[in-house]
Design a protein around this motif. Structure first.
Motif, PDB file in Angstrom:
ATOM      1  N   ASN A  41      35.271 -93.211 -52.138  1.00 31.15           N
ATOM      2  CA  ASN A  41      36.645 -93.972 -52.915  1.00 31.15           C
ATOM      3  C   ASN A  41      37.807 -93.592 -51.993  1.00 31.15           C
ATOM      4  O   ASN A  41      38.886 -92.750 -52.617  1.00 31.15           O
ATOM      5  CB  ASN A  41      36.557 -93.367 -54.278  1.00 31.15           C
ATOM      6  N   ASP A  42      38.067 -94.111 -50.653  1.00 28.27           N
ATOM      7  CA  ASP A  42      38.925 -93.706 -50.091  1.00 28.27           C
ATOM      8  C   ASP A  42      39.008 -94.580 -48.790  1.00 28.27           C
ATOM      9  O   ASP A  42      38.646 -94.615 -47.886  1.00 28.27           O
ATOM     10  CB  ASP A  42      38.672 -92.246 -49.410  1.00 28.27           C
ATOM     11  N   GLN A  43      39.673 -95.626 -49.230  1.00 32.93           N
ATOM     12  CA  GLN A  43      39.856 -96.531 -48.124  1.00 32.93           C
ATOM     13  C   GLN A  43      40.623 -96.295 -47.151  1.00 32.93           C
ATOM     14  O   GLN A  43      40.387 -96.677 -45.801  1.00 32.93           O
ATOM     15  CB  GLN A  43      40.578 -98.104 -48.838  1.00 32.93           C
ATOM     16  N   GLU A  44      41.678 -95.280 -47.199  1.00 31.81           N
ATOM     17  CA  GLU A  44      42.292 -94.905 -46.046  1.00 31.81           C
ATOM     18  C   GLU A  44      41.241 -94.335 -45.064  1.00 31.81           C
ATOM     19  O   GLU A  44      41.382 -94.197 -43.840  1.00 31.81           O
ATOM     20  CB  GLU A  44      43.350 -93.728 -46.494  1.00 31.81           C
ATOM     21  N   TRP A  45      40.486 -93.640 -45.373  1.00 33.00           N
ATOM     22  CA  TRP A  45      39.469 -92.800 -44.521  1.00 33.00           C
ATOM     23  C   TRP A  45      38.534 -93.598 -44.038  1.00 33.00           C
ATOM     24  O   TRP A  45      38.261 -93.631 -42.938  1.00 33.00           O
ATOM     25  CB  TRP A  45      38.634 -91.482 -45.445  1.00 33.00           C
ATOM     26  N   ASN A  46      38.278 -94.968 -44.750  1.00 33.40           N
ATOM     27  CA  ASN A  46      37.220 -95.781 -44.200  1.00 33.40           C
ATOM     28  C   ASN A  46      37.776 -96.480 -42.981  1.00 33.40           C
ATOM     29  O   ASN A  46      37.552 -96.578 -41.772  1.00 33.40           O
ATOM     30  CB  ASN A  46      36.931 -96.893 -45.212  1.00 33.40           C
ATOM     31  N   ALA A  47      39.240 -96.978 -43.328  1.00 35.86           N
ATOM     32  CA  ALA A  47      39.966 -97.650 -42.033  1.00 35.86           C
ATOM     33  C   ALA A  47      40.374 -96.740 -40.881  1.00 35.86           C
ATOM     34  O   ALA A  47      40.299 -97.134 -39.842  1.00 35.86           O
ATOM     35  CB  ALA A  47      41.028 -98.255 -42.546  1.00 35.86           C
ATOM     36  N   ASN A  48      40.711 -95.557 -41.330  1.00 40.42           N
ATOM     37  CA  ASN A  48      41.613 -94.874 -40.386  1.00 40.42           C
ATOM     38  C   ASN A  48      40.749 -93.681 -39.309  1.00 40.42           C
ATOM     39  O   ASN A  48      41.135 -93.136 -38.622  1.00 40.42           O
ATOM     40  CB  ASN A  48      42.866 -94.295 -40.872  1.00 40.42           C
TER      41      ASN A  48
END
Ligand code: NAI
Ligand code: OAA
Length: 328
Positions: free
Chosen positions: A213-220
């Motif tokens: 649940n962490d799109q920022e972690w996914n993308a960056n």
């Protein structure tokens, strides 16, 4: 009754991936502990490489593998690929520090045109080809185009290392056992533009995306880490990934030959137009495998973030293909 031996050709057999790969093939880890193999090994016609290959063969002999039914050393693909059932095209020029993929493309296009032609002429009509040598997708495309008498679906590229890298990063982040992940895939090119996609992934039936649940972690963090893992290993070792690449090659071929029992695996395969990828482009897709055939998993929803990522890796691949068109 024991099975008849199958023929497995490996190119670049005296290189570092070859050294991590051949012993595992000969011990039955790729095609099963009941499947005898004849290794047909190809190296360049250079004294140093051929001598190194002799040394590797001596070591293979010294393992006394019960499944190893024969070993051949070759410098001509027309001999190395004769009647071969499996071909692992590893031999290529590896990327060194600071070298761009475009430089690799030109150096390798020649190799894979010649090898595609040789497979076309002399390999088993059912040969299963895995291209490992970089740029793997485009080299597979070149070999496929150079072998018009063989089914295009027999030519695949290795995305499995990216898949395994992604699984490992996700397991570390979310705290599950790496072997428990299902329905992970990597779309596109074996390059930093690949799109490792865990939106459908589950562990014990639970969504990995929801767990993290962490799109920022996914993308960056996640995507750059997986995408640049090859370069990170070159920086650390001074040499490109070898044991992990050999391991991924074993995984890819084993699942293709023996089946994935309904599980998704990632393979670079020629598109038939799935997900809008133009036909013929060798692209990383989720597949399931059974009875020696792979099938692209269809009907997955592609959201805006994923579409953008897929478009980017596709554009890169199409650029690579355009760069070699004049050679085909
Ligand atoms: N798809 C993937 O996930 C990965 C791909 N690779 C790629 O795999 C390839 C091999 O890597 P390494 O084993 O580390 O390289 P290496 O340089 O240690 O070995 C390559 C071997 O291939 C031989 N070779 C070169 N041209 C050949 C030809 N035309 N026919 C037969 N043999 C030939 C060379 O003499 C050498 O012994 C590289 O292109 C590397 O970038 C590496 C890691 C992962
Ligand atoms: O980056 C490279 O040249 C080697 C490679 O393909 C990888 O480790 O993924």
């Amino acid at each position: 009754m024991s099975k008849a031996p199958v023929r497995v050709a490996v190119t670049g057999a005296a290189g570092q991936i070859g050294y991590a790969l051949l012993f595992r093939i000969a011990s039955g880890e790729m095609l099963g502990k009941d499947q005898p193999v004849i290794l047909q090994l190809l190296e360049i016609p250079d004294e140093k490489a051929q001598n190194a290959l002799k040394g590797v063969i001596m070591e293979l002999e010294d393992c006394a593998f019960p499944l190893l039914a024969g070993i051949e050393a070759h410098s001509d693909p027309m001999q190395a690929f004769k009647d071969t059932d499996y071909a692992l095209l590893v031999g290529a020029r590896p990327r060194g520090p600071g070298m761009e993929r475009a430089d690799l493309l030109a150096a390798n296009a020649q190799i894979f045109t010649a090898q595609g032609k040789a497979l076309n002429a002399v390999a088993s009509r059912d040969v299963k080809v895995l291209v490992v040598g970089n740029p793997a997708n485009t080299n597979a495309y070149i070999a496929m185009k150079s072998a018009p008498d063989l089914p295009a679906k027999n030519f695949t590229a290795m995305l499995r290392l990216d898949h395994n890298r992604a699984a490992s990063q996700l397991a570390a982040k979310a705290g599950f056992k790496v072997g428990d992940i299902r329905k992970l895939t990597v779309w596109g090119n074996h390059s930093p533009t690949m799109y490792a996609d865990y939106r459908f992934a589950t562990v014990d039936g639970k969504s990995v995306k929801d767990m993290i649940n962490d799109q920022e972690w996914n993308a960056n963090t996640f995507l750059p880490t997986v995408g640049k893992r090859g370069a990170a290993i070159i920086n650390a070792r001074g040499l490109s990934s070898a044991a992990s690449a050999a391991n991924a090659a074993i995984d890819h071929m084993r699942d293709w030959a023996l089946g994935s029992n309904g599980e998704w695996v990632t393979m670079g395969v020629p598109s038939n137009g799935e997900y809008g990828i133009p036909a013929g482009v060798v692209f990383g897709f989720p597949v399931t495998t059974q009875n020696g055939e792979y099938k692209i998993v269809e009907g997955l929803e592609i959201d805006a973030f994923s579409q953008e990522a897929i478009n980017k890796t596709l554009a890169e691949l199409q650029g690579e293909q355009d760069g070699v068109k004049h050679l085909l």
